[in-house]
Write an enzyme that holds these catalytic residues in place. Sequence first.
Site: not given
Ligand code: AMP
Length: 218
Positions: A13, A88, A127, A159, A170
């Site tokens: 994404k 989400r 990654r 990460r 996740r």
């Molecule tokens: P990402 O970088 O999009 O993979 O997000 C990393 C982490 O941030 C996720 O695993 C969630 O713990 C948190 N996170 C990101 N976006 C959201 C969202 N829209 N709602 C809740 N938690 C989020």
Amino acid sequence: MNLIFLGAPGAGKGTAATKLSELLDIPHISTGDIFRTNISNGTELGKLADQYISKGNLVPDDVTIGMVKARLSEPECQKGFILDGFPRTLGQAEALDRFLAEDGRKIDRAIDIVLSEATLVERLTNRRVCVACKLSYNLKTHKIADNTCPVCGGSLIMRDDDNPQVIAARMVAYHKDTEPLIDYYVRSRRLVRVNSEEKIADTFANILTALEIRGIKI
Ligand code: AMP
């Protein structure tokens, strides 16, 4: 144009949203990046978010929705935006539609990047992310020298949440809370699905084609 990216962790994404944001000249808003910046700056929001992110859980809706609502009300976002990682949950999707409608805006398309769970896990494990420009690389497909970002020279890191235990959590959160959004956007005729088993360049070309087929002029 207001777009969102759906898709499981590791679907690509962020990479696709970065490219599309450059092409369309509209802001790319990654909730994950906003949380991570807050975590590294030691803010109250960062401390709170870290309790969830480190375990692979979602940050509560009230916190996340308020943060995105504030960001989308900035003048820069009035000409359009790309959301990456938000919504989400169904609650977030409904809140987003509601507060955009308050000032006559809407989400035009939700792009779902589809790929197999085995490939997702493989991509997350391989990654590496640039701490400076946030671009991400796959160790298997990019030649990376000295853990240095080929674009900006920043340090590449893994990460904290890209370890097997947190990846598993996740994926559970994705299937339980985020996958139902596919149906939400199908029902409102806004879903665009793109298969991403191929290379990322193909994925991006496929996204552009799919958007154009669904009436979005690039
Ligand atoms: P990402 O970088 O999009 O993979 O997000 C990393 C982490 O941030 C996720 O695993 C969630 O713990 C948190 N996170 C990101 N976006 C959201 C969202 N829209 N709602 C809740 N938690 C989020």
